[in-house]
Design an enzyme around this catalytic site. Sequence first.
Site, mmCIF file in Angstrom:
data_model
loop_
_atom_site.group_PDB
_atom_site.id
_atom_site.type_symbol
_atom_site.label_atom_id
_atom_site.label_comp_id
_atom_site.label_asym_id
_atom_site.label_seq_id
_atom_site.Cartn_x
_atom_site.Cartn_y
_atom_site.Cartn_z
ATOM 1 N N ASN A 34 -11.001 2.040 -4.696
ATOM 2 C CA ASN A 34 -12.068 3.059 -4.799
ATOM 3 C C ASN A 34 -13.486 2.402 -5.353
ATOM 4 O OD1 ASN A 34 -12.752 5.901 -4.978
ATOM 5 N ND2 ASN A 34 -12.817 5.679 -7.162
ATOM 6 N N GLU A 39 -15.679 11.060 -4.856
ATOM 7 C CA GLU A 39 -16.235 11.507 -6.109
ATOM 8 C C GLU A 39 -17.934 12.042 -5.706
ATOM 9 O OE1 GLU A 39 -16.813 8.599 -9.193
ATOM 10 O OE2 GLU A 39 -14.484 7.778 -8.817
HETATM 11 O O1 G3I Z 1 -14.519 11.313 -25.391
HETATM 12 C C1 G3I Z 1 -15.801 11.166 -25.912
HETATM 13 C C2 G3I Z 1 -16.125 12.192 -27.199
HETATM 14 O O2 G3I Z 1 -15.132 12.020 -28.127
HETATM 15 C C3 G3I Z 1 -17.433 11.980 -27.652
HETATM 16 O O3 G3I Z 1 -17.572 13.099 -28.746
HETATM 17 C C4 G3I Z 1 -18.398 11.942 -26.518
HETATM 18 C C5 G3I Z 1 -19.961 11.743 -27.015
HETATM 19 O O4 G3I Z 1 -20.752 11.607 -26.029
HETATM 20 O O5 G3I Z 1 -18.141 11.191 -25.637
HETATM 21 C C6 G3I Z 1 -16.758 11.309 -25.170
HETATM 22 O O6 G3I Z 1 -16.643 10.278 -24.103
HETATM 23 C C7 G3I Z 1 -17.438 10.435 -22.745
HETATM 24 C C8 G3I Z 1 -16.525 10.737 -21.775
HETATM 25 O O7 G3I Z 1 -17.184 10.671 -20.521
HETATM 26 C C9 G3I Z 1 -16.124 11.952 -22.005
HETATM 27 O O8 G3I Z 1 -17.032 12.966 -21.986
HETATM 28 C C10 G3I Z 1 -18.068 9.010 -22.747
HETATM 29 O O9 G3I Z 1 -19.200 8.752 -23.775
HETATM 30 C C11 G3I Z 1 -18.734 8.995 -21.375
HETATM 31 O O10 G3I Z 1 -19.203 7.545 -21.166
HETATM 32 C C12 G3I Z 1 -17.881 9.401 -20.339
HETATM 33 O O11 G3I Z 1 -18.696 9.224 -19.160
HETATM 34 C C13 G3I Z 1 -17.775 9.267 -17.896
HETATM 35 C C14 G3I Z 1 -18.139 7.992 -16.962
HETATM 36 O O12 G3I Z 1 -17.162 8.109 -15.994
HETATM 37 C C15 G3I Z 1 -17.522 6.827 -17.896
HETATM 38 O O13 G3I Z 1 -18.093 5.594 -17.274
HETATM 39 C C16 G3I Z 1 -17.986 10.552 -17.222
HETATM 40 O O14 G3I Z 1 -17.776 11.712 -17.870
HETATM 41 C C17 G3I Z 1 -17.456 10.468 -15.720
HETATM 42 O O15 G3I Z 1 -17.891 11.438 -14.741
HETATM 43 C C18 G3I Z 1 -17.902 9.080 -15.090
HETATM 44 O O16 G3I Z 1 -17.030 9.118 -13.962
HETATM 45 C C19 G3I Z 1 -17.070 7.920 -13.076
HETATM 46 C C20 G3I Z 1 -15.872 7.446 -12.459
HETATM 47 O O17 G3I Z 1 -14.802 7.504 -13.349
HETATM 48 C C21 G3I Z 1 -15.729 6.338 -11.683
HETATM 49 N N1 G3I Z 1 -16.921 6.265 -10.576
HETATM 50 C C22 G3I Z 1 -18.340 6.593 -11.170
HETATM 51 C C23 G3I Z 1 -18.072 7.719 -12.222
HETATM 52 C C24 G3I Z 1 -19.538 8.423 -12.504
HETATM 53 O O18 G3I Z 1 -19.964 7.467 -13.421
#
Ligand code: G3I
Length: 332
Positions: A187, A253
Amino acid sequence: MKNQLILLGLLIGTSSAQGLKDLAAPRNLDVGAAINMFQLMDNPDYTDILEKDFNVVVAENAMKMDASQPQRGEFNFALGDLLSSYAQKNNMKLRGHTLLWHEQVPKWMTDGNFGKDELEEVMKNHIQTVASHYKGRVYAWDVVNEAISDSGGMRDTLWRRTLGDDFIARAFRYAREADPNAKLFYNDYNSETMNRKSNDIFEMVKKLKADGVPIDGVGMQMHLTLVAPPSITEIQQNMKRLEGLGLEVHITEFDVRTTGFMGTVAERNAATAKLYKDVVNVCLQAKNCTTFIVWGVTDGQSWLKAGSPLMWDAFFKPNPAYFAVQEALQGK
Ligand code: G3I
């Protein structure tokens, strides 16, 4: 009463009796969404949409390595299991995201300073413990996520630096050993058109197939950008060449970054809707494109945090993109 409500919905144009999944089924297409577990647990507006429109769910974050193995050797399947039961109860397929990625890895991993043998064991144990746990429940796994670099060649990640380029082949073999029936996918993003990255991916999966590595498909993430939309013809060509290798394609996605668009909100939403429709159409036309998954449900919860990237607005009202997908599925 229910019929009257549906009629009312049709009259005011907010909904239709058939969900996207019902329109997609006769076209041999699955329609899915990435799931925000907090919404799933306590927002009926959210679950109403899921149950009406989708037949595939994938955890947006809950099944990644930092969530599933927060401490070395200590696995936590609580949220993934919750999603799996929800999917089962509602006759939905569960897609697995992701067994191996360089982001959202736990701190014990990044700080571990593992040598080659030990990291190989960490990789194998993670893949096999998670894939075995969800055996029979996850129908398709993103085994390796985003391992190709944007500027060409393999991405420089902890996995690759320590384990060498062939960690990808071994990851797929470990996954197949643990769950022989799940479909196994590579992916990535920015790889839907014919470009340097998709060429690298094509060459990589071609070699994996030639070497007898168990890979069933390629996930095209399709985080698209409205001000720089992809060539639909090239998406078609790219799907076609993967079909030539006997590989399935899942759009894994989908969303549209709408920031930077010059025009009214109505114009922006119309252009976004057209992009949704064009991509669903190209997938419907490709024999090997079997799944269309959006990366979130409402704009209010999107990782993009601005504009209208998804099919529902922040108030759970369908965006023009929703109706555009509906039309594509109806062949209109
Ligand atoms: O879990 C913590 C929480 O404890 C804390 O309070 C909060 C504060 O910001 O952060 C939370 O973690 C975040 C997590 O999402 C859950 O909300 C992380 O900081 C944040 O970095 C994370 O982002 C995710 C990202 O992947 C990580 O790289 C996005 O939600 C998610 O949509 C995104 O998805 C990715 C796919 O897996 C792979 N392809 C790209 C796509 C978009 O970036």
